[in-house]
Design a protein around this motif. Sequence first.
Motif, PDB file in Angstrom:
ATOM      1  N   UNK A 268      -1.392  -5.539  -2.055  1.00 49.20           N
ATOM      2  CA  UNK A 268      -2.772  -6.032  -2.000  1.00 49.20           C
ATOM      3  C   UNK A 268      -3.727  -4.904  -1.619  1.00 49.20           C
ATOM      4  N   UNK A 269      -3.313  -4.053  -0.668  1.00 46.27           N
ATOM      5  CA  UNK A 269      -4.138  -2.897  -0.314  1.00 46.27           C
ATOM      6  C   UNK A 269      -4.317  -1.968  -1.516  1.00 46.27           C
ATOM      7  N   UNK A 270      -3.236  -1.782  -2.283  1.00 46.91           N
ATOM      8  CA  UNK A 270      -3.302  -0.886  -3.440  1.00 46.91           C
ATOM      9  C   UNK A 270      -4.198  -1.450  -4.534  1.00 46.91           C
ATOM     10  N   UNK A 271      -4.078  -2.740  -4.818  1.00 48.20           N
ATOM     11  CA  UNK A 271      -4.863  -3.351  -5.898  1.00 48.20           C
ATOM     12  C   UNK A 271      -6.352  -3.403  -5.572  1.00 48.20           C
ATOM     13  N   UNK A 272      -6.673  -3.589  -4.302  1.00 48.65           N
ATOM     14  CA  UNK A 272      -8.073  -3.776  -3.916  1.00 48.65           C
ATOM     15  C   UNK A 272      -8.627  -2.589  -3.126  1.00 48.65           C
ATOM     16  N   UNK A 273      -7.841  -1.518  -3.058  1.00 52.20           N
ATOM     17  CA  UNK A 273      -8.287  -0.236  -2.517  1.00 52.20           C
ATOM     18  C   UNK A 273      -8.883  -0.371  -1.112  1.00 52.20           C
ATOM     19  N   UNK A 274      -8.102  -0.916  -0.195  1.00 52.49           N
ATOM     20  CA  UNK A 274      -8.544  -0.988   1.192  1.00 52.49           C
ATOM     21  C   UNK A 274      -7.377  -0.633   2.094  1.00 52.49           C
ATOM     22  N   UNK A 275      -7.667  -0.368   3.338  1.00 46.14           N
ATOM     23  CA  UNK A 275      -6.639  -0.077   4.330  1.00 46.14           C
ATOM     24  C   UNK A 275      -7.169  -0.519   5.682  1.00 46.14           C
ATOM     25  N   UNK A 276      -6.290  -0.994   6.542  1.00 53.10           N
ATOM     26  CA  UNK A 276      -6.733  -1.395   7.872  1.00 53.10           C
ATOM     27  C   UNK A 276      -7.320  -0.186   8.595  1.00 53.10           C
ATOM     28  N   UNK A 277      -8.370  -0.424   9.341  1.00 45.53           N
ATOM     29  CA  UNK A 277      -9.086   0.679   9.996  1.00 45.53           C
ATOM     30  C   UNK A 277      -8.329   1.239  11.193  1.00 45.53           C
ATOM     31  N   UNK A 278      -7.370   0.495  11.706  1.00 41.01           N
ATOM     32  CA  UNK A 278      -6.652   0.978  12.879  1.00 41.01           C
ATOM     33  C   UNK A 278      -5.984   2.315  12.606  1.00 41.01           C
ATOM     34  N   UNK A 294       0.033  11.911   7.140  1.00 45.96           N
ATOM     35  CA  UNK A 294      -0.954  11.911   8.209  1.00 45.96           C
ATOM     36  C   UNK A 294      -2.224  11.165   7.888  1.00 45.96           C
ATOM     37  N   UNK A 295      -2.156  10.232   6.938  1.00 43.20           N
ATOM     38  CA  UNK A 295      -3.332   9.447   6.571  1.00 43.20           C
ATOM     39  C   UNK A 295      -4.089  10.011   5.396  1.00 43.20           C
ATOM     40  N   UNK A 296      -3.628  11.113   4.830  1.00 46.85           N
ATOM     41  CA  UNK A 296      -4.334  11.736   3.710  1.00 46.85           C
ATOM     42  C   UNK A 296      -4.209  10.914   2.431  1.00 46.85           C
ATOM     43  N   UNK A 297      -3.094  10.205   2.267  1.00 47.07           N
ATOM     44  CA  UNK A 297      -2.871   9.397   1.072  1.00 47.07           C
ATOM     45  C   UNK A 297      -3.174   7.930   1.359  1.00 47.07           C
ATOM     46  N   UNK A 299      -2.995   3.719   0.665  1.00 43.40           N
ATOM     47  CA  UNK A 299      -1.879   2.850   0.266  1.00 43.40           C
ATOM     48  C   UNK A 299      -1.657   2.795  -1.243  1.00 43.40           C
ATOM     49  N   UNK A 300      -2.739   2.830  -2.034  1.00 49.50           N
ATOM     50  CA  UNK A 300      -2.580   2.760  -3.487  1.00 49.50           C
ATOM     51  C   UNK A 300      -1.736   3.917  -3.993  1.00 49.50           C
ATOM     52  N   UNK A 301      -1.985   5.106  -3.476  1.00 49.09           N
ATOM     53  CA  UNK A 301      -1.248   6.271  -3.938  1.00 49.09           C
ATOM     54  C   UNK A 301       0.208   6.241  -3.495  1.00 49.09           C
ATOM     55  N   UNK A 302       0.445   5.881  -2.224  1.00 46.00           N
ATOM     56  CA  UNK A 302       1.820   5.930  -1.721  1.00 46.00           C
ATOM     57  C   UNK A 302       2.686   4.848  -2.367  1.00 46.00           C
ATOM     58  N   UNK A 303       2.092   3.696  -2.726  1.00 43.33           N
ATOM     59  CA  UNK A 303       2.876   2.645  -3.356  1.00 43.33           C
ATOM     60  C   UNK A 303       3.128   2.950  -4.829  1.00 43.33           C
ATOM     61  N   UNK A 304       2.101   3.401  -5.532  1.00 45.41           N
ATOM     62  CA  UNK A 304       2.256   3.656  -6.965  1.00 45.41           C
ATOM     63  C   UNK A 304       3.093   4.898  -7.245  1.00 45.41           C
ATOM     64  N   UNK A 305       3.366   5.693  -6.232  1.00 40.21           N
ATOM     65  CA  UNK A 305       4.295   6.814  -6.411  1.00 40.21           C
ATOM     66  C   UNK A 305       5.706   6.334  -6.707  1.00 40.21           C
ATOM     67  N   UNK A 306       6.046   5.125  -6.270  1.00 41.87           N
ATOM     68  CA  UNK A 306       7.414   4.622  -6.444  1.00 41.87           C
ATOM     69  C   UNK A 306       7.487   3.333  -7.258  1.00 41.87           C
TER      70      UNK A 306
END
Length: 391
Positions: A268-278, A294-297, A299-306
């Motif tokens: 859901x984070x990947x599809x809607x391009x959001x991430x929790x602010x914490x 370290x937060x550079x990537x 969720x969309x990038x880290x999930x779609x890598x695999x």
Amino acid sequence: MLRTRIVVDLPSVEVLRQKTLGEAFRSLFGAKVDLHTGTEEITVTGLALIGALVNAFQLAGMTNAIAFIVDQKVVYKDPADQGNDLPLIMAACQETRLLTRKFGEMHLVVSHAENGMLAIADVHVRRETLQGQAEMVVDLSGRIDELRIARGETAAAYAARVRAFSRTPQVAEAWERAFESLARRLAAALGTSLPGSRIAVEPVRIQLIRPSPKQVGRFRHLKFGAAVERPTYRPVPARERLGAYADPFYFYYFDPYYDFMTWVILDDMARHNYVWSTARLAIVDDAGVDVTEGGAKPPKQVLREVLDEDAVDFSSAGFLLISDDIDDSGGLSLDDLASASDADAWGADADASDGGGDGGSDGGSDGASDGGSDGGSSCGSSCGGGCGGGY
């Protein structure tokens, strides 16, 4: 999901080795012999230490014991997951007399349900350590009841509920604060019961394991609707978990739907391009390595890598559909993602049958009756979502 660690440096003294016969002879003539070993051992006896631990957990209001193990021998285990049994550990210690002599390692596991959250404290104590290392580590792990599947839920209905949670980051942050409060309460109780100890609490993190294609392939074997499975409770697991799966919940309350829940949040984070602010959100692979660099990537990038976007889908009837490009990895069993050596067993009489079956009785209600209709068992895309009964 919620993780932290309490590190306890117990009062200790340096361990000095015995002189060899030659060294003893030379020292008679004034030779200086170095007897330092670089190690230290705790000064408190094993029986006094477990008594202090029991007292600390009682002060913190955590009284549901799962197991107590000394040098790979099970002193106490609770196959029925009964509550308020922590005082029984002291009686078991008196009966077995294991702590009347020096111990090497002890392992205490306690669970606690509080305001919709189930937490497990996994205490590991070594009598002797390298100098400067803490003798006690408490791994504290927590999971949220509302993210557990309910009996009668279809795959799509469960996913929709998890997505709703994911889109309210303030709720996740509130759970993070509640978990941190519990950790600090336990740390304060340990400080009261273990005078002279130095105690540190690591920052709380929300850890999500990025599922690999192998894990997603296992989604085919998940059961939904009336066939939903409860977490499997096992007081003395046979093997040690590895990497990111070295989490007390994979040892003691095994939930086969947990990876699916994590996939829903990350997807859901990947599809809607959001991430929790914490800042404490950690997305790791199954080896426990941070895949965000370290937060550079995002969720969309880290999930779609695999995983491709269409790796998992849902039929109109709520069935789970897995892409044919994903191999069937077989069902996830209790001994998957674990070490291969029996030497890693926590207890000599560890057995999967001990307490196997319905677990999490103090972790909240199921949210659905047993008689819920079967809203769809898991199946692959080859059956077109029309599989009935079973998977």
